[in-house]
Design a protein around this motif. Structure first.
Motif, mmCIF file in Angstrom:
data_model
loop_
_atom_site.group_PDB
_atom_site.id
_atom_site.type_symbol
_atom_site.label_atom_id
_atom_site.label_comp_id
_atom_site.label_asym_id
_atom_site.label_seq_id
_atom_site.Cartn_x
_atom_site.Cartn_y
_atom_site.Cartn_z
ATOM 1 N N GLU A 71 0.914 -1.254 -0.110
ATOM 2 C CA GLU A 71 -0.052 -0.016 0.112
ATOM 3 C C GLU A 71 0.818 1.261 -0.097
ATOM 4 O O GLU A 71 0.668 2.283 -0.594
ATOM 5 C CB GLU A 71 -0.944 -0.158 1.245
ATOM 6 N N SER A 72 1.788 1.195 0.698
ATOM 7 C CA SER A 72 2.774 2.651 0.928
ATOM 8 C C SER A 72 3.336 2.729 -0.684
ATOM 9 O O SER A 72 3.523 3.946 -1.081
ATOM 10 C CB SER A 72 4.028 2.206 1.800
ATOM 11 N N ILE A 73 3.834 1.811 -1.297
ATOM 12 C CA ILE A 73 4.500 1.840 -2.643
ATOM 13 C C ILE A 73 3.083 2.333 -3.666
ATOM 14 O O ILE A 73 3.498 3.380 -4.595
ATOM 15 C CB ILE A 73 4.945 0.441 -3.181
ATOM 16 N N ALA A 74 2.282 1.865 -3.507
ATOM 17 C CA ALA A 74 0.958 2.423 -4.425
ATOM 18 C C ALA A 74 0.585 3.560 -4.416
ATOM 19 O O ALA A 74 0.373 4.461 -5.148
ATOM 20 C CB ALA A 74 -0.118 1.320 -4.028
ATOM 21 N N GLU A 75 0.602 4.121 -2.890
ATOM 22 C CA GLU A 75 0.403 5.654 -2.604
ATOM 23 C C GLU A 75 1.438 6.539 -3.353
ATOM 24 O O GLU A 75 0.996 7.597 -3.932
ATOM 25 C CB GLU A 75 0.056 5.803 -1.397
ATOM 26 N N GLN A 76 2.720 5.866 -3.363
ATOM 27 C CA GLN A 76 3.764 6.715 -3.857
ATOM 28 C C GLN A 76 3.689 6.842 -5.275
ATOM 29 O O GLN A 76 3.687 8.026 -5.998
ATOM 30 C CB GLN A 76 4.858 6.215 -3.190
ATOM 31 N N VAL A 77 3.400 5.729 -6.200
ATOM 32 C CA VAL A 77 3.478 5.812 -7.381
ATOM 33 C C VAL A 77 2.028 5.938 -8.245
ATOM 34 O O VAL A 77 2.087 6.178 -9.353
ATOM 35 C CB VAL A 77 4.123 4.467 -8.068
ATOM 36 N N GLY A 78 1.084 5.783 -7.599
ATOM 37 C CA GLY A 78 -0.399 5.935 -8.101
ATOM 38 C C GLY A 78 -0.958 4.780 -8.942
ATOM 39 O O GLY A 78 -1.807 5.138 -9.592
ATOM 40 N N HIS A 94 4.471 -7.059 -25.002
ATOM 41 C CA HIS A 94 5.804 -6.853 -24.477
ATOM 42 C C HIS A 94 6.116 -5.570 -23.450
ATOM 43 O O HIS A 94 6.968 -4.728 -23.861
ATOM 44 C CB HIS A 94 6.722 -6.734 -25.525
ATOM 45 N N ARG A 95 4.902 -5.456 -22.480
ATOM 46 C CA ARG A 95 5.028 -4.282 -21.789
ATOM 47 C C ARG A 95 4.806 -4.694 -20.329
ATOM 48 O O ARG A 95 4.026 -5.983 -20.120
ATOM 49 C CB ARG A 95 4.030 -3.193 -22.141
ATOM 50 N N LEU A 96 5.042 -4.005 -19.337
ATOM 51 C CA LEU A 96 4.497 -4.013 -18.038
ATOM 52 C C LEU A 96 3.505 -2.805 -18.016
ATOM 53 O O LEU A 96 3.622 -1.775 -18.343
ATOM 54 C CB LEU A 96 5.472 -3.689 -16.894
ATOM 55 N N ARG A 97 2.256 -3.095 -17.391
ATOM 56 C CA ARG A 97 1.382 -2.265 -17.120
ATOM 57 C C ARG A 97 1.036 -1.995 -15.774
ATOM 58 O O ARG A 97 1.174 -2.797 -15.061
ATOM 59 C CB ARG A 97 0.043 -2.515 -18.051
ATOM 60 N N GLY A 98 0.308 -0.636 -15.390
ATOM 61 C CA GLY A 98 -0.051 -0.512 -13.897
ATOM 62 C C GLY A 98 -1.565 -0.085 -14.246
ATOM 63 O O GLY A 98 -2.274 0.635 -14.964
ATOM 64 N N ILE A 99 -2.179 -0.598 -12.748
ATOM 65 C CA ILE A 99 -3.739 -0.387 -12.489
ATOM 66 C C ILE A 99 -3.706 0.364 -11.480
ATOM 67 O O ILE A 99 -3.244 -0.033 -10.386
ATOM 68 C CB ILE A 99 -4.406 -1.480 -12.758
ATOM 69 N N ASN A 100 -4.501 1.529 -11.318
ATOM 70 C CA ASN A 100 -4.827 2.035 -10.127
ATOM 71 C C ASN A 100 -6.254 1.585 -10.196
ATOM 72 O O ASN A 100 -7.380 1.859 -10.844
ATOM 73 C CB ASN A 100 -5.038 3.560 -10.428
ATOM 74 N N ALA A 101 -6.543 0.767 -8.948
ATOM 75 C CA ALA A 101 -7.708 0.124 -8.680
ATOM 76 C C ALA A 101 -8.994 0.999 -8.149
ATOM 77 O O ALA A 101 -10.187 0.931 -8.297
ATOM 78 C CB ALA A 101 -7.573 -0.800 -7.442
ATOM 79 N N THR A 102 -8.594 2.314 -7.881
ATOM 80 C CA THR A 102 -9.413 3.156 -7.266
ATOM 81 C C THR A 102 -10.181 3.924 -8.348
ATOM 82 O O THR A 102 -11.333 3.940 -8.513
ATOM 83 C CB THR A 102 -8.809 4.384 -6.285
ATOM 84 N N THR A 103 -9.330 4.430 -9.194
ATOM 85 C CA THR A 103 -10.015 5.201 -10.410
ATOM 86 C C THR A 103 -10.154 4.524 -11.559
ATOM 87 O O THR A 103 -10.689 4.901 -12.590
ATOM 88 C CB THR A 103 -8.609 6.462 -10.868
ATOM 89 N N GLY A 104 -9.697 3.320 -11.719
ATOM 90 C CA GLY A 104 -9.744 2.428 -12.742
ATOM 91 C C GLY A 104 -8.677 2.541 -14.073
ATOM 92 O O GLY A 104 -8.468 2.147 -14.740
ATOM 93 N N GLU A 105 -7.811 3.724 -13.684
ATOM 94 C CA GLU A 105 -6.861 4.168 -14.894
ATOM 95 C C GLU A 105 -5.770 3.092 -14.977
ATOM 96 O O GLU A 105 -5.352 2.331 -14.293
ATOM 97 C CB GLU A 105 -6.089 5.192 -14.552
ATOM 98 N N VAL A 106 -5.609 2.727 -16.319
ATOM 99 C CA VAL A 106 -4.584 1.714 -16.667
ATOM 100 C C VAL A 106 -3.436 2.573 -17.416
ATOM 101 O O VAL A 106 -3.880 3.457 -18.324
ATOM 102 C CB VAL A 106 -4.982 0.688 -17.791
ATOM 103 N N THR A 148 14.107 -6.880 -13.281
ATOM 104 C CA THR A 148 13.564 -6.109 -12.163
ATOM 105 C C THR A 148 13.164 -4.769 -12.500
ATOM 106 O O THR A 148 13.821 -4.324 -13.388
ATOM 107 C CB THR A 148 14.607 -5.837 -10.905
ATOM 108 N N PHE A 149 12.011 -4.265 -12.016
ATOM 109 C CA PHE A 149 11.566 -2.794 -12.219
ATOM 110 C C PHE A 149 11.191 -2.406 -11.053
ATOM 111 O O PHE A 149 10.475 -2.813 -10.012
ATOM 112 C CB PHE A 149 10.069 -3.162 -13.037
ATOM 113 N N ASP A 150 11.821 -1.066 -10.860
ATOM 114 C CA ASP A 150 11.575 -0.333 -9.639
ATOM 115 C C ASP A 150 10.508 0.647 -9.850
ATOM 116 O O ASP A 150 10.629 1.781 -10.478
ATOM 117 C CB ASP A 150 12.881 0.372 -9.265
ATOM 118 N N PRO A 151 9.314 0.645 -9.060
ATOM 119 C CA PRO A 151 8.208 1.441 -9.693
ATOM 120 C C PRO A 151 8.518 2.935 -8.967
ATOM 121 O O PRO A 151 7.962 3.784 -9.728
ATOM 122 C CB PRO A 151 7.142 0.817 -8.836
ATOM 123 N N THR A 152 9.314 2.958 -7.984
ATOM 124 C CA THR A 152 9.469 4.371 -7.395
ATOM 125 C C THR A 152 10.380 5.317 -8.596
ATOM 126 O O THR A 152 10.295 6.575 -8.577
ATOM 127 C CB THR A 152 10.136 4.298 -6.204
#
Length: 648
Positions: A249-256, A267-279, A341-345
């Protein structure tokens, strides 16, 4: 001008023979029925990541030349499970193959066309003659040029027939989930619920939040149409997503964003914001990564790639896992047989382990060889467990504090062409193309043994409650499943949740008090054996750099050959890795049969063949792996020539 890949001799194409046809509406096709069309025979097997890449490479070619070109997939199985007609039919549906497929379990057509590697492409002209034969990936530009050449020639001769091909689309089937592949439990609240699972609904090209009942879809991200699009949940597009990682949760709040997705075919990594639904897109430029020739040849394969993550080419990321110790997401990069490895921050992305060469070699992270890394799990000590699919292996990257240096170790598995269903001592145990792995609190490790339809358990040597030492062992937890691709411990700790891919569902199974012991034997990939003579044996691999490229001699010989054998005693001399593409072997006449394992590499860079390589030229590493089954006979061959071709 693109170099022609056309062969100069005129050889009549052999008939297409096998067990049955798929995607033809029940029609049994023949070469005569296809006369007048340009045909691409794609020799493939559905376990092979390179074959899956070629399926996608051919799609735009098929669309562009739809009225003159017919692709025929000749399915030539590597694993025993792949010879099951139901499994093949499921794979054809799963990968949305829109051309006829010949089921060739006995490798009749494979032998007729002298195929030796997956994938192999053979072009047949409208008069029924072989125009080109190629192995490996990356041939679309050369194929497009050849098709244009054949169109011009055969329209002038009147031998080209335009019109629809023989493909017949199957009837669509409605399902809640379609070929789900990976799942993670919710260990924190998401969208008002802290129960249930995030699931990669791979066949629907979306991610879903599934209720604890394993049936109710609470939320979904992705339109259901394959593609690549960021944005709102209902409009975003994925392409066969697989692995999922729920960030702390702490990382998610930081990166959105809350979830990292391995968007495999994009051939990609994708991110999902579960609150807003944004991909959003986190890493990958959508261009499939080929192994970087310059970095590999200068032994700089581990560490940050030093470029913005969205500008980096990735290759079929298959699973992702958050590592608290690394402060990063570990990525199973199946397409290059590595861990990233992928560093979200910070957004930094780099290579964590693996040379990129396909095989089974242990050792330091920068020396290890993997083969289609497909499943990841961390145990309580911090060791990283890996389902290494193409070697049917369970591997571990030991990083815990009690070891001197990180190292890769194989716990179960023998090599690229060895598999089976055998419990007992780990060194003798066998699996068949596992895709998922889970570490349990008791120190044991579960494996989704996909092609055996089973969940297996590895337990290391340990001391029992009475003080006796219990040796390491492999056992079976459950069997009879339809291609289980992932396994995880349920919230109650007493049941397991299995992603049963070909049953299109998640199921619960109880953790048994006693485990099964199964021994259905060990086997090897069954392909036609090449008769060879004992004694001196000449091996040669030919390579020609594509037009617009030249061999890269800046660090010495730009070619390399690695040779080994199963059993190892088959080679009296000539094993190992050396520069050059020619090798003299000494074959042991006391060994009746075996497999020669050959890996060839060549490095080339963009530039004029007669000039210097420009300072910032793109460099390319061409690689092909062969497993050549051989039988020792007095009248056998004394030489073998293979072809490593680079065509752009």
């Amino acid at each position: 001008m693109t170099e022609t890949i056309r062969r100069t001799s005129r050889v009549r194409a052999s008939e297409l023979l096998g067990r049955s046809w798929l995607n033809t509406g029940g029609t049994q096709l023949s070469l005569e029925q296809l006369r007048g069309k340009i045909i691409i025979l794609d020799f493939w097997t559905f376990c092979c990541i390179n074959c899956l890449h070629v399926l996608d490479e051919l799609r735009p070619l098929e669309a562009k030349y739809a009225d003159v070109l017919v692709t025929v997939g000749v399915h030539s199985p590597k694993f025993e499970h792949e010879a099951d007609p139901d499994a093949l039919a499921a794979a054809v549906e799963r990968y949305e193959i829109e051309h006829p497929v010949l089921d060739d379990p006995e490798l009749i057509t494979w032998q007729a066309y002298s195929a030796r590697a997956w994938p192999t492409l053979v072009v047949v002209d409208p008069e029924g003659y072989i125009a080109a034969s190629l192995s490996g990936e990356g041939h679309v530009a050369g194929l497009s040029s050849l098709v244009d050449e054949l169109i011009t020639e055969h329209e002038a001769k009147g031998t080209l027939h335009r019109g629809d091909g023989p493909y017949v689309a199957p009837e669509p089937v409605s399902r809640t989930l379609r070929f789900p592949s990976k799942a993670v439990p919710l260990h924190r609240e998401l969208n008002g619920s802290a129960e249930g699972f995030l699931v990669a609904d791979t066949g629907h090209h979306r991610i879903v939040q599934l209720d604890a009942d394993l049936e109710t879809v609470l939320d979904a991200w992705g339109s259901g149409e394959k593609g690549h699009a960021d944005g709102a949940a209902a409009a975003a597009q994925f392409n066969e997503p697989q692995g999922l990682a729920l960030l702390p949760e702490s990382i998610a709040e930081q990166v959105g964003y809350d979830v990292v997705v391995a968007d495999t075919v994009n051939h990609r990594l994708r991110g999902i914001n579960a609150t807003t639904g944004e991909v959003r897109t986190l890493a990958g430029n959508g261009v499939q990564r080929l192994l970087d020739a310059e970095r590999t040849r200068t032994d700089q394969v581990i560490g940050s790639l030093g470029t913005a993550a969205q500008d980096i080419s990735l290759s079929s990321p298959w699973d992702v896992l958050w590592s608290e110790e690394l402060g990063a997401v570990v990525v199973a990069m199946a397409g290059t047989h590595q861990l990233f490895t992928f560093d979200p921050t910070s957004g930094d992305i780099g290579v964590y382990a693996g040379t990129g060469l396909e095989g089974l070699i242990d050792g330091a992270p920068e020396e290890a060889w993997f083969a289609q890394t497909s499943g990841l799990a961390l145990d309580a000590r911090g060791d990283l467990w890996i389902a290494d699919a193409e070697t049917s292996a369970l591997r571990v990257l030991r990083t815990s504090a009690n070891i001197a240096a990180p190292a890769v170790e194989t716990v179960i598995g023998e090599g690229l062409y060895d598999f089976g269903f055998r419990d007992g001592e780990p060194a003798q145990a066998r699996m068949q193309h596992p895709l998922g792995v889970a570490a349990l609190p008791d120190g044991s490790v579960l494996v989704a043994d996909t092609y055996n339809g089973a969940i297996r358990r590895y337990k290391a040597e340990h001391t029992a409650g009475d003080g006796t030492v219990v040796p390491a062992a492999v056992s079976t937890v459950a069997r009879g499943l339809k291609e289980p691709s992932d396994v995880l411990l349920d919230a109650d700790g007493s049941t397991l949740v299995v992603v049963e891919t070909n049953a299109h569902q998640l199921v619960r199974i109880a953790v048994p008090e006693e485990y099964l012991t199964v021994d259905e034997g060990a086997t090897q990939t069954q392909r036609p054996r090449t008769p060879v003579a004992s004694g001196t044996f000449a091996l040669s691999v030919s390579f020609q750099a594509p037009t617009g490229q030249k061999l890269d001699h800046r660090w010495g010989d730009p070619t390399q050959l690695q040779v080994s054998a199963t059993p190892a005693e088959l080679l009296l001399s000539g094993a190992g890795t050396t520069e050059g593409l020619d090798r003299t072997l000494e074959l042991n006449g006391e060994i009746a049969e075996g497999v020669l394992h050959i890996t060839a590499r060549a490095a080339a860079c963009d530039g004029d063949p007669g000039g210097e390589i420009p300072m910032h030229a793109a460099c390319h590493l061409y690689q092909q792996d062969w497993g050549i089954p051989v039988v020792l006979e007095e009248t056998g061959d004394h030489e073998l020539t293979l072809d490593l071709r680079g065509v752009k």
